[in-house]
Design a protein around this motif. Structure first.
Motif, PDB file in Angstrom:
ATOM      1  N   GLY A   1      23.230  70.242  16.429  1.00 25.74           N
ATOM      2  CA  GLY A   1      22.110  70.760  15.645  1.00 25.74           C
ATOM      3  C   GLY A   1      21.843  72.075  15.495  1.00 25.74           C
TER       4      GLY A   1
ATOM      5  N   GLU B   1      21.488  75.228  13.765  1.00 23.64           N
ATOM      6  CA  GLU B   1      21.167  75.545  12.255  1.00 23.64           C
ATOM      7  C   GLU B   1      21.010  76.935  11.899  1.00 23.64           C
TER       8      GLU B   1
ATOM      9  N   GLN C   1      19.649  80.779  17.006  1.00 26.09           N
ATOM     10  CA  GLN C   1      20.231  79.831  18.106  1.00 26.09           C
ATOM     11  C   GLN C   1      21.702  79.766  18.477  1.00 26.09           C
TER      12      GLN C   1
ATOM     13  N   GLN D   1      16.447  73.217  18.415  1.00 26.47           N
ATOM     14  CA  GLN D   1      15.488  73.450  17.423  1.00 26.47           C
ATOM     15  C   GLN D   1      14.454  74.248  17.796  1.00 26.47           C
TER      16      GLN D   1
ATOM     17  N   GLN E   1      19.906  68.234  19.943  1.00 29.45           N
ATOM     18  CA  GLN E   1      19.326  69.011  18.913  1.00 29.45           C
ATOM     19  C   GLN E   1      17.824  69.218  19.050  1.00 29.45           C
ATOM     20  N   SER E   2      17.232  68.446  19.764  1.00 24.50           N
ATOM     21  CA  SER E   2      15.865  68.548  19.793  1.00 24.50           C
ATOM     22  C   SER E   2      15.366  69.758  20.808  1.00 24.50           C
TER      23      SER E   2
END
Length: 728
Positions: A676, A678, A682, A646, A642-643
């Motif tokens: 991740g 969101e 994305q 994001q 997820q890093s």
């Protein structure tokens, strides 16, 4: 090697007693000495050794310190108490300094640390017996001194010690040949010269009492240590142990008829000086190693505690402040596991050198153990001094460390406690500096912080949390939640990631990140992982009953659990017990598991694959990524961390790491999941570039089993077998 006989004496085989409770080591020792000209007797425990010592005379005892019934030190005490005349060579695997010091204090000839080399043992045994033979020869010759001047001269000149006589003025009247070998001065160069020419300047006062000794018998000076100068060109000083005795001359005075007068008049001093330079060096080395860390040559915990205690006393007397720092290296364990312990030791040595360069005069840097260091900063003017030193430490660690061509970056977390505000005792200062260090760890590492009382309360809460977590396992407070995964093309749920939750009785619902780190630190991951396997299998039965039989369940495996080695058996037993098909299970592992012990991990994962369970790489790209293990390991899925997701803020932007991971998955034919997600931006970017399975708050939050089952009721699984991932 054979035992040399003393000149003029009948040769006899030296008798050796070999004492060791390990049959293999005892047999090896016997075989090594057999045929070397010795009579060998063995003993497998302390009682048997004492029996042999009382029954036979031995020249040498090779003694193991750790025996099942009586320690080697106790056997040496018994020998000294009973006056058993045998030299002792101690052999021990004990790495502690105390064992060696204890053996030497009890009169051991030498101390061999296991494992010793064959040559070292044979040389030590030979030297001990040679020394004993010479001592016995000297003793025999001494018994004949009254009747043989020639024998007396031989004894004196062949003695390993310096034998001398002084007149009442302190000038040499006799010295044996040993003086030339040790001091570099001939007999002619010493006769008539004052003893002070040989004595080190700092020892002259003590020497005055030794060389002018007038007492006799038991009152005479014994074992007085002096440093004597050498004149053999090496510029060294040697230390001598002086045993001194007097001689007195009975003189006859003037005679009165039928009466006489006799008086005792001081004539001079007779002495024996034994060279103990090597013993002193050995004692100094042992003492140094007892108070210093062998790897970094820094003071160890014992010496640091002593210096901190002195600094506290001085600060209390002068009413000043001092600071104690507790330093823990960040990411050191990862470097140690990746490059090995040898490189880890080299890194610690380089770190110690850099830290030492930042200290002020009078500061003490010590190694507590592992990757932890402590520092005492005495006479602190204010906290700004401690802040400046801590900033220097962090700055000096920024440059990469070179480990044989491997550039390694590390940082440090530093906790600081100040006397007397943060504690007035050694224990309080160290404990509070440690608490402050963990505060830095919890806030992202690579920094420093001063202790305050709020940290202690937080640390106490951690202890309470650990105790509560142990009860949670027993009282059924843990629960599995599930975050659905979505196929963005159809919009359907195609899987779910399982996330552990804790229904805390007072704090409410806790996420895995709030309690699993404590489980990792306190050895609770194993029982928690055992519970999770059972919980997931039970939940799978409910899924199957609600039409989720095509979903795949993936277990995020703790490195500790995989290292244990019995995960395969536990998983197989759970599948059989609950009647779950192995094809419904997928195990998620992190990249670092493949790096820590790749061969062990490969064996475990292959067994899991043979069971029918698939393998996924979680958080791909965050560790030491290597394409090689994707070929070696039976991997079917990789998950984009997820890093990386994001970072996507523009649908038309360029994010090379994301594109590289997608390309790797496509090239290797692996399934791909993005974590991740969101935002809609994305999701669109990932879909446009080839990633079609996603999870995140944009689609679903983690939900309870009951809620997840209701979602399944609303949507039947797609016919192409969606996936379910479970994370501890």
């Amino acid at each position: 090697m054979t035992h040399p006989a003393a000149p003029g004496l009948l040769e006899a085989l030296p008798r050796l007693l070999l004492v060791d409770d390990e049959p293999r080591l005892l047999a090896s020792l016997h075989a090594l000495l057999d045929g070397k000209g010795y009579e060998l007797v063995t003993a497998t425990n302390g009682a048997e050794a004492l029996t042999q010592l009382n029954r036979l005379h031995f020249d040498l005892v090779l003694l193991d310190l750790r025996l099942p019934d009586i320690s080697g030190h106790q056997i040496m005490d018994y020998m000294n108490e009973k006056g058993i005349d045998a030299d002792v060579i101690v052999m021990s695997g004990d790495v502690g300094i105390e064992a060696a010091i204890g053996a030497l204090k009890r009169g051991a000839y030498d101390y061999l640390r296991k494992p010793y080399s064959r040559e070292e043992l044979l040389k030590t045994v030979g030297n001990a017996l040679t020394k004993r033979a010479l001592a016995e020869s000297n003793a025999r010759i001494a018994a004949q001194l009254e009747t043989s001047e020639k024998l007396y001269r031989y004894l004196v000149d062949s003695s390993p010690d310096i034998i001398y006589t002084l007149n009442h003025e302190g000038k040499f009247t006799f010295v044996n040949d040993r003086a030339y070998a040790l001091l570099g001065l001939t007999r002619d160069e010493l006769i008539g010269r004052h003893y002070s020419m040989l004595v080190h300047e700092e020892d002259l006062e003590r020497a005055r009492y030794v060389f002018n000794e007038r007492r006799v018998d038991a009152r005479a000076s014994r074992n007085v240590e002096l440093r004597l100068k050498c004149f053999n060109g090496n510029g060294l000083e040697r230390t001598f142990n002086n045993t001194v005795m007097n001689i007195s001359l009975n003189s006859v005075g003037m005679h009165v008829p039928d009466s006489g007068v006799r008086k005792h008049e001081f004539f001079g001093t007779y002495g024996v000086a034994r060279d103990i330079t090597e013993r002193k060096r050995a004692e100094e080395l042992i003492s140094y190693q007892a108070y210093h860390d062998i790897l970094t040559d820094l003071p160890n915990r014992v010496l640091f505690t002593d210096r901190l205690g002195l600094a506290v006393i001085q600060a209390k007397r002068k009413k000043t402040e001092l600071a104690v720092m507790f330093i823990d290296l960040d990411r050191f364990k990862l470097v140690n596991d990746t490059l090995g312990h040898v490189k880890g030791d080299e890194l610690l040595q380089q770190v110690a050198d850099r830290l030492k360069a930042c200290l002020r005069r009078g500061d003490t840097l010590a190694r507590q153990g592992g990757d932890e260091f402590t520092i005492v900063l005495p006479e602190l003017r204010d906290r700004a001094d401690a802040t400046a030193i801590a900033d220097k430490f962090l700055a000096c660690l920024e440059a990469p460390f070179d480990l044989d061509g491997h550039p390694v970056h590390i940082s440090a977390s530093i906790g600081i406690a100040v006397y007397p505000h943060d504690g007035e005792t050694i224990d309080e200062l160290l404990r509070h500096a440690d608490i402050a260090m963990y505060q830095v760890k919890g806030q992202g590492k690579n920094g420093h912080a001063f202790y305050d009382h709020a940290m202690r309360d937080k640390s106490h809460q951690k202890i309470v949390l650990e105790q509560s977590l142990r009860k949670a396992l027993e009282q059924g407070e843990l629960e599995m939640y599930y975050q659905p995964q979505v196929d963005v093309g159809s919009g359907r749920i195609v899987g779910a990631e399982g996330l552990m939750r804790w229904n805390h009785p007072t704090r409410g619902l806790l996420t895995a990140g709030e309690f699993l780190p404590f489980a990792e630190e306190n050895g609770l991951m194993l029982p928690i992982s055992d519970w999770m396997i059972g919980a997931l299998c039970r939940d799978l039965l409910a899924w199957n009953a609600h039409g989720g039989g095509d979903l795949k369940l993936s277990l995020n495996l703790s490195p500790q659990y995989l290292d244990r080695g019995d995960f395969f058996e536990k998983m197989r037993a759970a599948l059989v017990r609950y009647g779950i098909a192995p094809a419904q299970i997928e195990v998620e592992i992190t990249e670092n598991i493949c790096i820590r012990n790749p061969q062990h991990a490969l064996e475990q994962l292959k067994r899991i694959g043979q069971l029918g369970v698939s393998i996924a790489i979680d958080d791909f790209g965050t560790g030491y990524s290597s394409l090689s293990y994707l070929h070696r390991f039976p991997v079917q899925t990789i998950k984009i961390d997820q890093s990386f997701v994001q970072e996507i803020g523009d649908e038309a932007g360029h994010y090379p790491v994301i594109l590289a991971i997608i390309s790797i998955a496509r090239g290797l034919g692996l399934h791909l999941v993005a974590e991740g997600v969101e935002t809609e931006v994305q999701a669109r970017y990932l879909q446009a570039n080839g990633c079609h399975t996603m999870q995140g708050y944009f689609y679903h939050r983690p939900i309870s089993l009951a809620h997840f089952l209701s979602v399944l009721q609303e949507q039947r699984p797609a016919p192409d077998a969606p996936r379910l991932a479970i994370q501890a």
